[in-house]
Scaffold this motif. Structure first.
Motif, short mmCIF file in Angstrom:
data_model
loop_
_atom_site.label_atom_id
_atom_site.label_comp_id
_atom_site.label_asym_id
_atom_site.label_seq_id
_atom_site.Cartn_x
_atom_site.Cartn_y
_atom_site.Cartn_z
N VAL A 215 21.75 -54.19 -12.40
CA VAL A 215 21.30 -54.57 -13.74
C VAL A 215 22.47 -55.25 -14.46
CG1 VAL A 215 20.44 -53.76 -15.96
CG2 VAL A 215 19.64 -52.68 -13.85
N HIS B 253 22.14 -53.86 -27.30
CA HIS B 253 22.38 -54.60 -26.06
C HIS B 253 23.46 -53.92 -25.25
CE1 HIS B 253 22.65 -58.07 -23.38
NE2 HIS B 253 23.97 -58.02 -23.52
N ASN C 184 17.17 -53.53 -26.22
CA ASN C 184 15.92 -53.21 -26.89
C ASN C 184 15.94 -53.76 -28.31
OD1 ASN C 184 13.42 -52.15 -27.35
ND2 ASN C 184 14.06 -50.02 -27.50
N LYS D 77 11.70 -54.48 -25.10
CA LYS D 77 12.75 -54.11 -24.16
C LYS D 77 12.96 -55.24 -23.17
CE LYS D 77 11.54 -49.20 -24.40
NZ LYS D 77 11.10 -48.01 -23.63
N TYR D 78 14.19 -55.39 -22.70
CA TYR D 78 14.47 -56.44 -21.71
C TYR D 78 15.52 -55.95 -20.74
CZ TYR D 78 18.53 -57.36 -24.71
OH TYR D 78 19.68 -57.23 -25.43
N GLN D 79 15.47 -56.51 -19.54
CA GLN D 79 16.45 -56.16 -18.51
C GLN D 79 16.58 -57.31 -17.53
OE1 GLN D 79 16.47 -52.77 -15.10
NE2 GLN D 79 16.44 -51.95 -17.19
N LYS E 37 20.83 -55.31 -20.36
CA LYS E 37 19.56 -54.76 -20.83
C LYS E 37 19.68 -54.44 -22.31
CE LYS E 37 20.64 -49.98 -19.47
NZ LYS E 37 20.18 -48.80 -18.69
N GLU F 134 25.84 -54.38 -21.67
CA GLU F 134 26.29 -55.34 -20.64
C GLU F 134 27.67 -54.93 -20.15
OE1 GLU F 134 27.53 -60.06 -20.51
OE2 GLU F 134 26.19 -59.34 -22.09
N GLU G 188 11.03 -51.50 -14.14
CA GLU G 188 11.61 -52.84 -14.21
C GLU G 188 11.81 -53.43 -12.82
OE1 GLU G 188 12.26 -50.79 -17.95
OE2 GLU G 188 12.76 -50.22 -15.90
#
Length: 388
Positions: free
Chosen positions: A25, A43, A30, A14-16, A28, A45, A376
């Motif tokens: 944010v 994704h 996964n 996972k990313y953010q 983000k 955005e 996060e």
């Protein structure tokens, strides 16, 4: 400060990308099914969601794809924070990544082999691709590390404890720390003895007295404590020996059973997802009803244990997937704690919100809140504090 937060699981990443000042944010996503057929990246955005089907043979490949995707985001990355499941005996707090601290993540990996090795690989590739960026390790165990010795020490020979670092490490520490921070601000610093209830597929409680962890329900590993989605929680340790000797099950088979085939899934014989189990109960499924009753029972039982570690409790906070979203679960746990004076308002309990809120009645002896967690942001704030 714009921080990229990375959370590498056994087969996911996972990313953010978020800003620590505004909390905004920017993007983000996964990476799912890493090392498995059918892998993909989801994704999000600017309110738009995309799915990219791509081969992800390992975590290094996944993080490279993430960086390619983030090139489209009109925001610079100024630091990277890494959620690490197990910090072991090296991380009483978050630390900047160096050759030494990265080595520590690998050294303690036998305590969390499915996660730490993958997390170390991701940290390594981030350093290689962006040597100009600082990286920070934020272990899930750090918040619990300085709990009182009588809480973390196991009653086994000292040479075993000292040689093999066997102790209670806990987990979900970043979430529990965020919950304390939020509750403290929300109640205008009137909370002193909080039981944070992180109830999700993985679940743990934490006793926090004036910001200090006094005890938690997970132990050497995240298998201990509450009944969870697929984890059994606390059982007699001799169960392992018994099944090995009598059922001829190997240690690996028992490990898999207790971590992936037990918990709500095993008791309900239906699902590990509480929503499916609640639906089953409403349809008259007795096994689902028993799974929920066991969940309420163990949660209320260990809540009292956490309160005992602080010799009192003034506030409890529900968080994580089940804690934030299940009206039924919150009511069930509260009913089990009525003997302690816990009362929640059904109408307040039914409200859904992304903001912290009180759901207890005015005459409840313990203030009850629902607090959406934000691990996060907590990780990003540690990055900002350490990198400046």
């Amino acid at each position: 400060m714009n921080v990229l937060v990375v959370n590498a699981g056994s087969s996911s990443l996972k990313y953010q990308l978020l800003n620590t000042t505004t909390g905004e944010v920017f993007a983000k996503g996964n990476c799912e099914r890493i090392g498995i057929d059918g892998s993909f990246i989801g994704h999000s955005e600017n309110g738009k969601k995309d799915t990219l089907e791509v081969a992800l043979p390992d975590h290094k490949t996944a993080i490279k794809h993430v960086f390619d995707i983030l090139k489209t985001v009109d925001q610079p990355i100024e630091g990277i924070g890494h959620r690490v499941v197990q910090g072991g005996w090296y991380f009483p707090e978050s630390k900047v990544v160096t050759d030494e601290t990265l080595g520590w993540v690998r050294e303690v990996a036998p305590l969390a082999p499915l996660h730490n090795y993958a997390e170390a690989d991701v940290i390594e590739i981030c350093r290689e691709m962006f040597p100009e960026l600082g990286n920070v390790i934020v272990p899930d165990t750090a918040f619990h590390y300085n709990m009182p010795e009588h809480a973390w020490r196991y009653a086994i020979p000292r040479d075993v404890v000292d040689t093999y670092h066997v102790r209670k490490y806990g987990a979900h520490g970043t979430s529990h720390r965020y919950i304390w921070r939020t509750v403290d601000e929300f109640t205008n610093h009137e909370t002193h003895k909080l039981v944070s209830c992180h109830l999700g597929s993985g679940a743990s409680l934490c006793a926090i007295e004036d910001g200090q962890c006094m005890d938690t329900t997970m132990g050497l590993t995240p298998l201990d404590g509450l009944v969870m989605g697929t984890r059994c929680g606390a059982v007699d340790p001799a169960t392992v020996f018994y099944l090995n000797r009598v059922a001829n099950m190997s240690i690996d088979e028992i490990d898999t059973m207790m971590n992936k085939q037990s918990g709500l899934l095993a008791v309900s014989a239906k699902s590990s997802d509480s929503r499916d189990i609640e639906a089953g109960m409403n349809e008259g499924d007795e096994k689902c009803a028993m799974a929920l009753e066991m969940f309420y029972y163990r949660t209320s039982q260990l809540f009292a244990e956490m309160a005992a570690s602080m010799e009192g409790v003034d506030t409890m906070a529900f968080t994580a997937g089940i804690g934030e979203n299940s009206v039924t679960m919150r009511q069930g746990v509260a009913d089990r704690l009525a003997w302690m004076g816990v009362k929640i308002d059904p109408e307040l309990n039914a409200i859904r919100s992304d903001d912290p809120r009180v759901i207890s009645t005015p005459d409840s002896k313990i203030r009850v809140l629902v607090v959406p967690t934000n691990e996060e942001l907590m990780i990003a704030l540690d990055v900002e504090a350490l990198l400046g």
